[in-house]
Write a protein that holds these residues in place. Structure first.
Motif, mmCIF file in Angstrom:
data_model
loop_
_atom_site.group_PDB
_atom_site.id
_atom_site.type_symbol
_atom_site.label_atom_id
_atom_site.label_comp_id
_atom_site.label_asym_id
_atom_site.label_seq_id
_atom_site.Cartn_x
_atom_site.Cartn_y
_atom_site.Cartn_z
ATOM 1 N N PHE A 285 13.531 -39.928 35.682
ATOM 2 C CA PHE A 285 15.001 -39.502 36.176
ATOM 3 C C PHE A 285 16.615 -40.975 36.532
ATOM 4 N N TYR A 286 15.542 -42.150 36.585
ATOM 5 C CA TYR A 286 16.323 -42.492 36.995
ATOM 6 C C TYR A 286 15.711 -44.060 36.912
ATOM 7 N N GLN A 287 16.520 -45.378 35.964
ATOM 8 C CA GLN A 287 15.871 -46.325 35.573
ATOM 9 C C GLN A 287 15.711 -47.528 36.601
ATOM 10 N N ALA A 288 14.695 -48.242 36.921
ATOM 11 C CA ALA A 288 14.601 -49.395 37.840
ATOM 12 C C ALA A 288 15.831 -50.588 37.671
ATOM 13 N N ASP A 289 15.869 -51.019 38.307
ATOM 14 C CA ASP A 289 17.135 -52.296 38.850
ATOM 15 C C ASP A 289 16.385 -53.326 37.757
ATOM 16 N N SER A 290 15.016 -53.237 38.392
ATOM 17 C CA SER A 290 13.609 -54.603 37.996
ATOM 18 C C SER A 290 11.900 -53.706 38.353
ATOM 19 N N GLY B 121 29.009 -22.044 33.920
ATOM 20 C CA GLY B 121 30.101 -22.491 34.276
ATOM 21 C C GLY B 121 29.640 -23.725 35.162
ATOM 22 N N ILE B 122 28.024 -23.873 35.558
ATOM 23 C CA ILE B 122 28.073 -25.326 35.945
ATOM 24 C C ILE B 122 27.855 -26.777 35.356
ATOM 25 N N PRO B 123 28.337 -27.620 35.515
ATOM 26 C CA PRO B 123 28.278 -28.935 34.636
ATOM 27 C C PRO B 123 26.693 -29.247 35.246
ATOM 28 N N TYR B 124 26.083 -29.879 34.520
ATOM 29 C CA TYR B 124 24.788 -29.830 34.785
ATOM 30 C C TYR B 124 24.815 -32.030 34.966
ATOM 31 N N VAL B 125 24.404 -31.495 36.466
ATOM 32 C CA VAL B 125 24.209 -33.106 37.258
ATOM 33 C C VAL B 125 23.396 -33.575 37.597
ATOM 34 N N LYS B 126 22.027 -34.796 37.592
ATOM 35 C CA LYS B 126 20.479 -34.741 37.312
ATOM 36 C C LYS B 126 20.216 -34.620 38.491
ATOM 37 N N ASP B 127 20.968 -35.162 39.580
ATOM 38 C CA ASP B 127 20.724 -34.803 41.005
ATOM 39 C C ASP B 127 21.680 -34.079 41.721
ATOM 40 N N LYS B 128 21.174 -33.021 42.249
ATOM 41 C CA LYS B 128 21.721 -32.241 43.250
ATOM 42 C C LYS B 128 22.408 -33.006 45.246
#
Lengths: 324, 527
Positions: free
Chosen positions: B71-76, A317-324
């Motif tokens: 997890f993230y992409q660097a802007d540059s 029931g919880i959408p997965y969002v990358k960062d909490k």
């Protein structure tokens, strides 16, 4: 004695017939929730499948083409649900409910537009329906006491979809518990972050789970309109999707207890049909509506009182969002 | 000692280990909307070393490592692994490049066994059973090589935190990583478990792995790393060899000014008891006892610190004392007056009026409402005070004025009472909560994790305010998972383990080793 025995056999027979769509839908819900997507749209997908199956079967005069259409339509709605809930992190209950309402209106409307019939599809006959199969040996076994009648009434005489369901369910359970896909599916419903960090796509897993969910609901829908009945009728699912959801919760998201719960609900339903018109001493005839409400009342009581500590998949029931 | 052949092979190609760089970041830049999280970061991590990254909360350490892990992409900017540029778009790429990460919140599936967690994502067989059988043999080999023992068939949920962390490390080794990033790994560990972890890290280094340790605890940097990179405001402010630096120098680099690491305080002058607890037993929702027959006393003018690993009943104790949770047995007296007894949980509002202040340990869950503006958060729990209310409606102007006062007194930045609470940094939210509670001048203040997620500059400020409050003759009960904080602030320390008090001592006589053993439930009088 003999009559009571036959009555019991008929009850069991009816239980199997009623349980088939429930089992399919409950397993569909289990696959979805194990992946972390709550699906109260089981009802809508089944109903859409029922309409598609009946409409195509009526036009093409083929129950098998109807089944195919039901599966395709149901899987499309499953994809819609996944698109709203997985891709766009939408509210899963709202999306599921929206599908239920949409389908409830769409089926009868299309029936009017296509067939000029008010909320129903043309009655199916011949190759347009799945009919009961007489398994081999039933003639031969018939004279044997006990085994003969049990074989004839309970084992034999169902339509092909019932046997198909009995074959599919163990395969689904096997898929969930024994395969790589199943391991990832169970993981993504418990902790999607763990799955993501392991380098597996959370969204792809949930989409696949929803496709499987749609597939199972499609068969359930086709069963309702082309096997159990002979055509589509407005609201013919009559809450079976919700009942399946309840059975799945009662079965604690596990295959075997879920099967048991479905059989229990189906038995209550079969019993309800038998009890209609029965006169109880001292009370008189019980209104048919009260009797018909029995399975649903049973659901409420069981869910409220006897479930115990049902532990849902943690991320359900919880959408997965990358960062909490 | 034989390293597993499969892992030794790729490492063997890079000869001259001392000079080789395991990972290099060149000009990495990342913004989230208006927030510039990483500014032109250059960083080089030598292969086969333990490299520390320190910085205050919000300095950009975690963002940088999340970029490295995909997890993230660097802007540059550019990432190089063993000298060669690589593109890391998602964790899969990072794993393929030989980078593994132990996250602050463990990435484990609680309902799975250790082995199932280990193979998740690395299974190459259709049937799980086959992957498990293969993994079991490999696990035994890794366990032997690194001295990391974990029962392979135990459910992760049933393992203590220290072992769960080992599972995370095993997961990374199982995938053949060369570089292992650990994000604040000691936050959940006892001092003994921390020592164990450090032993493991040294072992990893000895086996040729590269370790990156992200932390804000300077003593850990000093204890285990070879070199340190210090970050501030998203940028690297310097890189130093650990052997040639000191905690003071690192702290100054982190904050950009001199920082007092030790809170200065005079000996306490304890007065009459303000809070006395007798035989308190608290159970949780599943009727499991969380606090067992616990007795303690807090006097006016002293700070009593409760040390212990999180989850040993501290939360339930505090919740019972502030009236959020009922208890099954015992008596609690505030200023000699019995306020709670038996099953009933008393009204938190009444307790506040009796002079009890509460700074909750979970700020976001209980301390503030992130969607409220600061002025509303500043009156939470005191919203019915006639001072801010007219006959029917609350008086917004007075609420805002009150908040301005608090913000000035506690140096909350930005000093804007109409800003959404969630827009303040953790440290400033915490200052706002402390201001709200302390300004009421309570006789007893219950404080849980006062500096969790708060940067060093604000920690110093918060510690000073608590000491001031003590000196003004108030009683303070402090719960903190940071042993350093307890040692710095408390006048007396009790140690909780599994709902009981297993030891008590004046801070002057406390030593870390002894407290650490008590936190692990090992009492010395047993020996």
């Amino acid at each position: 004695m003999g009559e009571t025995f036959l009555l019991i056999l008929l009850l069991i027979d009816a239980t199997v017939r009623v349980a088939t769509p429930l089992l399919l839908a409950a397993f569909a819900g289990m696959v979805a929730e194990r992946s972390g997507v709550v699906d109260i749209g089981l009802e809508g997908k089944m109903l859409a499948g029922a309409f598609a199956a009946a409409a195509v079967a009526a036009v093409a005069n083929s129950a098998w083409l109807g089944l195919g259409a039901a599966i395709v339509v149901s899987m499309s709605f499953a994809l819609l649900h996944a698109y709203a809930c997985v891709t766009h992190n939408g509210n899963q209950v709202v999306s599921g409910m929206a599908i239920n309402i949409l389908v409830a209106g769409l089926g009868p409307t299309l029936a009017v537009a296509w067939f000029g019939l008010n909320g129903i599809t043309p009655a199916l006959e011949g190759a347009g329906r799945f009919i009961g199969l007489n398994l081999p040996m039933s003639e031969w076994l018939a004279p044997i006491p006990l085994i003969g009648p049990v074989y004839a009434e309970v084992v034999s005489g169902h339509n092909i979809l019932v046997y198909l369901t009995i074959a599919i369910l163990p395969l689904v359970a096997l898929l969930i518990y024994r395969t790589r896909f199943g391991l990832r599916l169970r993981a993504v419903g418990e902790n999607p972050h763990a799955v993501d960090t392991a380098g597996i796509s959370v969204a792809a897993l949930r989409y696949r789970a929803m496709l499987l969910c749609g597939f199972l609901c499609g068969i359930a829908g086709a069963y309702l309109s082309t096997a159990h009945a002979a055509g589509f009728v407005r609201d013919m699912t009559a809450g079976k999707g919700y009942l399946a959801l309840a059975a799945m919760i009662f079965g604690k998201w596990k295959p075997v207890p879920t099967v048991a719960a479905c059989l229990l609900f189906a038995f209550a339903d079969a019993l309800q049909i038998r009890l209609q018109g029965v006169v109880l001493p001292g009370i008189g005839e019980i209104p048919v509506q009260v009797i018909q409400a029995l399975p649903y009342a049973l659901t409420v009581i069981l869910l409220a009182g006897f479930v115990g500590r049902a532990v849902a998949p943690k991320a359900s029931g919880i959408p997965y969002v990358k960062d909490k | 000692m034989s390293t597993t052949a499969s892992e030794a092979a790729p490492a063997g190609t890079s000869t001259g280990r001392a000079a080789a760089m395991a990972v290099e970041l060149v000009g990495v830049d990342k913004s989230f909307g208006p927030v510039h999280a990483n500014r032109q970061v250059d960083m080089a991590i030598e292969a086969g070393t333990i490299h520390g990254i320190v910085g205050e909360n919000g300095a950009g350490k975690s963002t940088l490592m999340k970029i490295l892990y995909g997890f993230y992409q660097a802007d540059s900017g550019e990432i190089r692994v063993k000298g060669a540029p690589v593109r890391i778009r998602d964790p899969r790429d990072a794993i393929a490049a030989g980078i593994g990460m132990v996250h602050q919140h463990f990435m484990l599936v609680d309902t799975f066994t250790v082995l199932e967690n280990l193979i998740l994502g690395a299974e190459d067989q259709f049937w799980v059973r086959r992957s498990l059988d293969q993994a079991r043999d490999e696990l035994i080999a890794i366990e032997r090589d690194y001295g990391l023992e974990v029962p392979p068939d135990a459910l992760v949920a049933e393992l203590p935190v220290g072992l769960q962390q080992r599972v995370e490390i095993l997961k990374i080794l199982f995938r053949g990583a060369e570089t292992i990033i650990l994000d604040e790994p000691t936050a959940v560990l006892t001092p003994q478990e921390t020592d164990e972890l450090f032993k493991i890290l040294r072992r990893l280094k000895a086996e040729g792995k590269t370790v990156v340790l992200i932390t804000h605890k300077l003593q850990e940097i000093m204890a285990v790393t070879d070199a340190v990179t210090v970050m501030r405001d998203g940028a690297v402010v310097g890189r130093v060899d650990t052997a040639k630096t000191s905690r003071e120098q690192l702290a100054e680099m982190m904050v950009g000014r001199k920082v007092l690491l030790r809170v200065e305080k005079t000996p306490a002058k304890p007065g009459a008891p303000v809070l006395s607890v007798e035989g308190l037993t608290v159970t949780d929702e599943a009727h499991q006892p969380k606090v067992l027959d616990l007795s303690l006393e807090v006097r006016a003018g002293e700070i009593l610190g409760i040390a212990g690993v999180s989850g040993n009943g501290q939360t339930e104790l505090i919740e019972a004392l502030v009236g959020l949770r009922g208890f099954t047995d015992g008596e609690v007296k505030l200023k000699g007056q019995s306020i709670l007894s038996g099953y009933q949980s008393s009204d938190p509002r009444e307790l506040r009026h009796l002079g009890l202040g509460h700074v909750p340990e979970d700020r976001l869950r209980m301390g503030v409402v992130v969607g409220f503006d600061a002025s509303e958060t500043a009156i939470l729990g005191y919203h019915d005070d006639p001072a801010y209310n007219g006959r029917l409606l609350s008086d917004r102007a007075k609420v805002v004025a009150h908040c301005e006062e608090l913000m000035q007194a506690f140096d909350v930045r930005p000093a804007d009472p109409l800003l959404r609470t969630g827009s303040f940094s953790g440290g400033n939210q915490q200052k706002l909560v402390l201001a709200r509670e302390i300004q009421r001048d309570p006789a007893l203040l219950l404080v849980g994790q006062p500096t969790r997620g708060v940067d060093i500059g604000a920690i110093e400020f918060i510690h000073r305010r608590l000491i001031e409050m003590r000196d003004a003759g108030k009683a303070i009960l402090l719960v903190s998972a940071e042993l350093e904080e307890i040692l710095a602030l408390a006048d007396r320390i009790v140690v909780m383990h599994e709902g009981r008090i297993v030891g008590e001592m004046p801070t002057a006589e406390a030593d870390r080793r002894k407290i650490g053993l008590l936190m692990a439930g090992i009492t010395e009088d047993a020996a």
